[in-house]
Design a protein around this motif. Structure first.
Motif, PDB file in Angstrom:
ATOM      1  N   THR A 122       4.762   6.366  -6.197  1.00  0.00           N
ATOM      2  CA  THR A 122       3.412   6.088  -6.657  1.00  0.00           C
ATOM      3  C   THR A 122       3.316   4.642  -7.133  1.00  0.00           C
ATOM      4  O   THR A 122       2.257   4.195  -7.538  1.00  0.00           O
ATOM      5  N   THR A 148      -2.391   6.921 -14.856  1.00  0.00           N
ATOM      6  CA  THR A 148      -2.428   6.522 -13.445  1.00  0.00           C
ATOM      7  C   THR A 148      -1.402   7.307 -12.639  1.00  0.00           C
ATOM      8  O   THR A 148      -1.650   7.674 -11.499  1.00  0.00           O
ATOM      9  N   ARG A 203      -2.137  10.333  -9.600  1.00  0.00           N
ATOM     10  CA  ARG A 203      -1.596  10.353  -8.237  1.00  0.00           C
ATOM     11  C   ARG A 203      -0.913  11.693  -7.921  1.00  0.00           C
ATOM     12  O   ARG A 203      -0.916  12.145  -6.790  1.00  0.00           O
ATOM     13  N   PHE A 212      -4.005   0.359  10.720  1.00  0.00           N
ATOM     14  CA  PHE A 212      -4.229   0.891   9.379  1.00  0.00           C
ATOM     15  C   PHE A 212      -4.431  -0.207   8.365  1.00  0.00           C
ATOM     16  O   PHE A 212      -5.379  -0.207   7.590  1.00  0.00           O
ATOM     17  N   SER A 216      -7.678  -2.057   8.825  1.00  0.00           N
ATOM     18  CA  SER A 216      -8.852  -1.288   8.410  1.00  0.00           C
ATOM     19  C   SER A 216      -8.941  -1.239   6.882  1.00  0.00           C
ATOM     20  O   SER A 216     -10.009  -1.402   6.294  1.00  0.00           O
ATOM     21  N   ARG A 217      -7.800  -1.045   6.239  1.00  0.00           N
ATOM     22  CA  ARG A 217      -7.811  -0.997   4.766  1.00  0.00           C
ATOM     23  C   ARG A 217      -8.142  -2.363   4.179  1.00  0.00           C
ATOM     24  O   ARG A 217      -8.909  -2.471   3.215  1.00  0.00           O
ATOM     25  N   PHE A 226      -0.850  -4.714  -7.575  1.00  0.00           N
ATOM     26  CA  PHE A 226      -1.224  -3.454  -8.214  1.00  0.00           C
ATOM     27  C   PHE A 226      -2.587  -3.593  -8.853  1.00  0.00           C
ATOM     28  O   PHE A 226      -2.889  -4.665  -9.328  1.00  0.00           O
ATOM     29  N   THR A 233       1.689   3.643   3.299  1.00  0.00           N
ATOM     30  CA  THR A 233       0.880   3.291   2.135  1.00  0.00           C
ATOM     31  C   THR A 233       0.512   1.814   2.118  1.00  0.00           C
ATOM     32  O   THR A 233      -0.229   1.372   1.266  1.00  0.00           O
ATOM     33  N   MET A 234       1.065   1.046   3.042  1.00  0.00           N
ATOM     34  CA  MET A 234       0.933  -0.406   2.957  1.00  0.00           C
ATOM     35  C   MET A 234      -0.474  -0.873   3.316  1.00  0.00           C
ATOM     36  O   MET A 234      -1.166  -0.247   4.096  1.00  0.00           O
ATOM     37  N   ALA A 279       0.821   3.125 -12.189  1.00  0.00           N
ATOM     38  CA  ALA A 279       1.100   3.522 -10.818  1.00  0.00           C
ATOM     39  C   ALA A 279      -0.018   2.979  -9.944  1.00  0.00           C
ATOM     40  O   ALA A 279      -1.089   2.636 -10.434  1.00  0.00           O
ATOM     41  N   LYS A 280       0.269   2.905  -8.653  1.00  0.00           N
ATOM     42  CA  LYS A 280      -0.765   2.447  -7.729  1.00  0.00           C
ATOM     43  C   LYS A 280      -1.898   3.463  -7.697  1.00  0.00           C
ATOM     44  O   LYS A 280      -1.658   4.653  -7.816  1.00  0.00           O
ATOM     45  N   PHE A 281      -3.128   2.972  -7.535  1.00  0.00           N
ATOM     46  CA  PHE A 281      -4.255   3.899  -7.480  1.00  0.00           C
ATOM     47  C   PHE A 281      -4.308   4.575  -6.122  1.00  0.00           C
ATOM     48  O   PHE A 281      -3.854   4.036  -5.132  1.00  0.00           O
ATOM     49  N   ARG A 282      -4.916   5.739  -6.114  1.00  0.00           N
ATOM     50  CA  ARG A 282      -5.190   6.404  -4.854  1.00  0.00           C
ATOM     51  C   ARG A 282      -6.183   5.545  -4.075  1.00  0.00           C
ATOM     52  O   ARG A 282      -7.090   4.954  -4.662  1.00  0.00           O
ATOM     53  N   PHE A 283      -6.037   5.481  -2.768  1.00  0.00           N
ATOM     54  CA  PHE A 283      -6.820   4.533  -1.970  1.00  0.00           C
ATOM     55  C   PHE A 283      -8.322   4.649  -2.223  1.00  0.00           C
ATOM     56  O   PHE A 283      -9.024   3.654  -2.361  1.00  0.00           O
ATOM     57  N   PHE A 284      -8.812   5.885  -2.346  1.00  0.00           N
ATOM     58  CA  PHE A 284     -10.261   6.040  -2.483  1.00  0.00           C
ATOM     59  C   PHE A 284     -10.764   5.784  -3.899  1.00  0.00           C
ATOM     60  O   PHE A 284     -11.955   5.866  -4.159  1.00  0.00           O
ATOM     61  N   ARG A 285      -9.857   5.470  -4.803  1.00  0.00           N
ATOM     62  CA  ARG A 285     -10.306   5.048  -6.137  1.00  0.00           C
ATOM     63  C   ARG A 285     -10.495   3.539  -6.197  1.00  0.00           C
ATOM     64  O   ARG A 285     -11.075   3.010  -7.137  1.00  0.00           O
TER      65      ARG A 285
END
Lengths: 523, 307
Positions: free
Chosen positions: A278, A351, A355, B124, B127-128, B192, B204-205, B281-287
């Motif tokens: 994460t 955070t 996830r 990918f 597009s992101r 981040f 995830t990149m 932590a990294k955010f979820r993409f849609f957040r």
């Protein structure tokens, strides 16, 4: 006593053979579906695995074994069917979904066709393997390399506007085992996911038939390297049943300690990796650090970071003396103190929790249909654990074992299961260290002679779930077939359902929370 | 003398940028109780990559081949046309809008290059990247517009020449705009919680996925360019919002102070980024769009407050 219990599960007119806690009986192909349904639905037994043996030389037939277990009672009920001329057997996949991949595997490796199975693609063996050579048949010439074939594998297709197919792997950007994943996505959403494995197939099952006995134990340590100890323990336990070997008490206590150390190392590693995936790098680094501490303890005690070369038939080769015992208890206390702090920090990171929660959910129905074991089963509320269900080593000696369960079935639930198991493992090791009896760790001059035409099942709760070894011997008392069943074989098919309706960037996290063995699946 | 200062200005960004990457990595390592690699490691990596053989897909077009040079050149050009340590090096490209849209050229070519070889991951990433940079653009323009309105100029050197913090009646606007800008900084420099620059998970990149097909010299240029971009954004953030210590005239003392202060500012920003990357932590993409919209709204409020 055991026989009485077993009788409840067996049709009245069946001819039953008993091997310790295991009972086998023949049923006809015609009765198969009814009998299986009866055991599964009415008697509530769990189908553990389905496999086959090639006994054409001795009995003139193939046999297909359906291994059922009864949790808590510690008994195994094994109906089998004989396959003579036809090379076909009735499929039960539509009755018990779990049998799906096992039947496909029999079809790929024994060349016996499951009639009524909806999916006739070979598994594990790839397109370059000739379709008419079946490696687990006894007449397969394992020393000769077969000619290169060129077939085509058809992935399942999803059609529709805006659906894209993404091939991922078998080689990945990080250092992990090889496996191919075929995603069908709509934007970032996973609509369908099909894993394709078999890239680490190395003929382990055939090797078990060929290698000398000592090497067989070494081979069992390498079925899935991170579960070396549990695998060799399951194998040795089955061999001990086959040879009626006695295991001294101290050895069975030490086996518990080593098995729990292995669980600790892997859970620390996984807890760290889940956080690392994460991007929560603090947690990731700490997980790796704690894992390394356990690995170094392993090396100090046994000379092997992966506890290899410890298990032998009839005991263990490495002792824990008094000095080490005190040191181990102290170090575990330090590790526990650190771990509690790390988990506190992790649980306070919104955070991170965001996830983990709601990601990669599987329902208890899916888990039930696929026959989930281990962490996956516990994460949807099934308290399956071989340490209690099919108690072995010193686990039945009044050691308190907490089996954690969660309900949500998401990545966070699997994370929590691992955390709880860490606490309970440390507790178990401490208890066992206190109770360690003074005895030899292996009985000298014990000769191992295997019973003829016999069957044994060794079950161990590895850190992923229950590891099952199914072993048969022939009329000379030689081992004729070993099926080393890693929990990954049972759990892999669920990954597609866990990924469903998640977004692509979350998939590595979901896969990590399952963390199944590719090697253990491909064999 | 002026020529010399121009040369320093031109080479400052590419020479210093690898060091910043090293510093951020070092701080992150310390947070993880690790030793970490040397802060000069990135220089060595670039050197190593320059001498490596390249593998170029046979499906690659000229875009794939030239994109690294275009992107790297853009970062050099932009790096030379913004205030780093002195506020008097005004050039023809030193306008806010010009800078923002020259940078857009590099984003454009980066995304094209990602898709060029037809690999799934590159597509990918592109597009992101497009999703994020389209949303980030509004926030970026509006936050820079806030400082432009306060100092009545869109020229970055003029803005940094006037210390906008002396306009104390607009302090709230400036602070809001800065917060908005910082969110955009993280998005544009693939940090981040938007992207994980140290990830090895191809699925995830964002930025790493677009340059996944590159190797050798071109990979070195791509990575170097992204390090340059980080310094460019830090320079904009520190010199437009907090122009303290920047050299206002041609004198050795002022220049030395300007360079030292700028290095300290970079160190400060790097530390903040490293702390952030170690603690969340990294955010979820849609957040991520939520976060970018937050930046946009903050900047709109900032502008409304100026009148």
């Amino acid at each position: 006593m055991t026989k009485e219990k077993i009788k409840n599960y067996i049709p009245k007119n069946a001819k039953v053979e008993f091997f310790g806690n295991t009972a086998i009986f023949e049923i006809s192909s015609f009765d198969l579906k009814n009998e299986i349904l009866n055991l599964h639905k009415n008697k509530k037994l769990l189908l553990k695995l389905v496999t086959a043996t090639d006994e054409r030389k001795e009995n003139g037939c193939f046999k297909i074994w359906y291994i059922f277990g009864s949790p808590k009672e510690n008994i195994f009920i094994i109906p089998f069917i004989k396959v003579k001329e036809s090379e076909e057997f009735p499929s039960i996949s539509l009755i018990i979904h779990k049998a799906w991949n096992y039947e496909n595997k029999i079809s790929s490796f024994f060349g016996l066709k499951p009639i009524g199975h909806p999916d006739n693609r070979t598994i594990i063996l790839h397109e370059n393997w000739p379709t008419n050579i079946f490696p687990l048949r006894k007449d397969f010439n394992w020393q000769k390399k077969p000619a290169e074939a060129s077939g085509k594998f058809n992935f399942q297709k999803v059609k529709g506007e805006g659906i894209y197919e993404i091939p991922v792997g078998p080689i990945h950007a990080g250092i992990i085992e090889p496996g191919h994943f075929r995603f069908s996505v709509a934007g970032e959403n996973i609509v369908f996911l099909e894993p394709r494995l078999g890239y680490t197939h190395k003929g382990s099952e055939k090797l078990f038939e060929i290698l000398p006995l000592d090497d067989k134990i070494k081979l069992s340590e390498k079925i899935s390297g991170d579960s070396s100890f549990s695998h060799s323990l399951a194998f040795c336990q089955a061999l001990e049943q086959l040879s009626d070997s006695k295991v001294p008490k101290r050895a069975s206590y030490l086996r518990v300690i080593y098995a729990e150390l292995e669980r600790l190392a892997n859970h620390f590693g996984d807890i760290g990796s889940i956080m690392m995936d994460t991007g929560f790098s603090f947690g990731g680094a700490q997980g790796a650090r704690l894992r390394e501490m356990i690995m170094q303890i392993n090396e100090k005690i046994t000379g092997s970071r992966f506890l290899r070369g410890v298990n032998v038939i009839g005991g263990v080769t490495k002792n824990i003396n008094n000095d080490v015992k005190i040191k181990l208890a102290n170090e575990l206390q330090n590790i526990l103190d650190d771990f509690i702090q790390i988990i506190q920090i992790a649980e306070n990171s919104s955070t991170l929790l965001n996830r983990l929660q709601e990601t990669g959910k599987i329902s208890s129905e899916i888990a039930n249909d696929f026959g989930a074991v281990g962490i996956i089963a516990k994460s949807v509320g099934f308290a399956f654990d071989a340490r209690l269900d099919y108690s072995y080593a010193a686990y039945d000696e009044s050691i308190k074992i907490d089996i954690p369960t969660e309900q949500a079935g998401d990545v966070y639930a699997r994370f929590r299961i691992r955390v709880s198991e860490v606490y309970s493992s440390i507790e178990i090791i401490k208890t066992v260290l206190d109770k360690l009896p003074k005895e030899d760790i292996i009985l000298s001059n014990q000769v191992t002679i295997f019973k003829k035409r016999s069957i044994a099942i060794g079950v161990v709760e590895g850190w992923r779930g229950e590891i099952i070894y199914f072993i048969t011997t022939d009329s000379n008392g030689n081992i004729s077939r070993v099926f080393p069943h890693d929990p990954s074989i049972a759990n892999w098919p669920m990954i597609g359902f866990a990924g469903l309706n998640n977004i692509i960037p979350d998939f590595p996290l979901i896969n990590k929370s399952f963390n199944m063995s590719y090697s253990g699946n491909d064999l | 003398m002026t020529i010399l200062i121009w040369i320093i200005q031109l080479f400052f960004v590419p020479v210093i940028s690898p060091l910043i990457i090293g510093v951020i990595k070092k701080i992150k390592a310390k947070f993880q109780n690790r030793q970490g690699s040397s802060i000069f490691q990135f220089y060595k990596d670039l050197w190593k990559l320059m001498y490596k053989d390249e593998v170029v897909s046979k499906d690659a077009s000229w875009i794939f081949l030239y994109a690294p040079f275009i992107i790297f050149t853009v970062t050099i050009a932009v790096g030379a046309s913004i205030p780093l340590f002195a506020s008097f090096l005004n050039g023809p490209t030193s306008d806010l809008l010009v800078i923002v849209y020259i940078m857009a050229i590099s984003t454009f070519f980066l995304s094209l290059a990602g898709m060029d070889t037809g690999s799934a991951f590159g597509g990918f990433g592109s597009s992101r990247e497009m999703t994020i940079s389209a949303l980030a653009e509004g926030g970026l323009i509006f936050s820079l517009l806030t400082v432009a309105l306060v100092s009545s100029s869109t020229n970055v050197f003029i803005i940094s020449g006037i210390n906008i913090l002396t306009h104390s009646q607009h302090l709230l606007s400036i602070m809001l705009a800065f917060i908005g800008f910082f969110i955009i900084l993280l998005a544009e420099t693939t940090r981040f919680p938007f992207d994980n620059p140290s990830t090895h998970l191809e699925l995830t990149m964002i930025h790493e996925a677009m340059i996944l097909e590159y190797s050798g010299k071109r990979l070195a240029l791509m990575e170097w360019a992204s390090a340059n971009k980080l310094i460019i954004f830090i320079a904009l953030g520190s010199n437009l919002f907090f122009p303290l210590g920047i050299a206002q005239n041609i004198s050795w003392l002022a220049l030395v102070i300007g360079i030292i202060v700028f290095l300290l500012k970079i160190l400060f920003f790097s530390t903040i980024i490293a702390i952030l990357e170690s603690s969340v932590a990294k955010f979820r993409f849609f957040r991520l769009p939520d976060l970018l919209i937050t930046s946009f709204i903050l900047n709109v409020i900032a502008i409304v407050l100026i009148n």
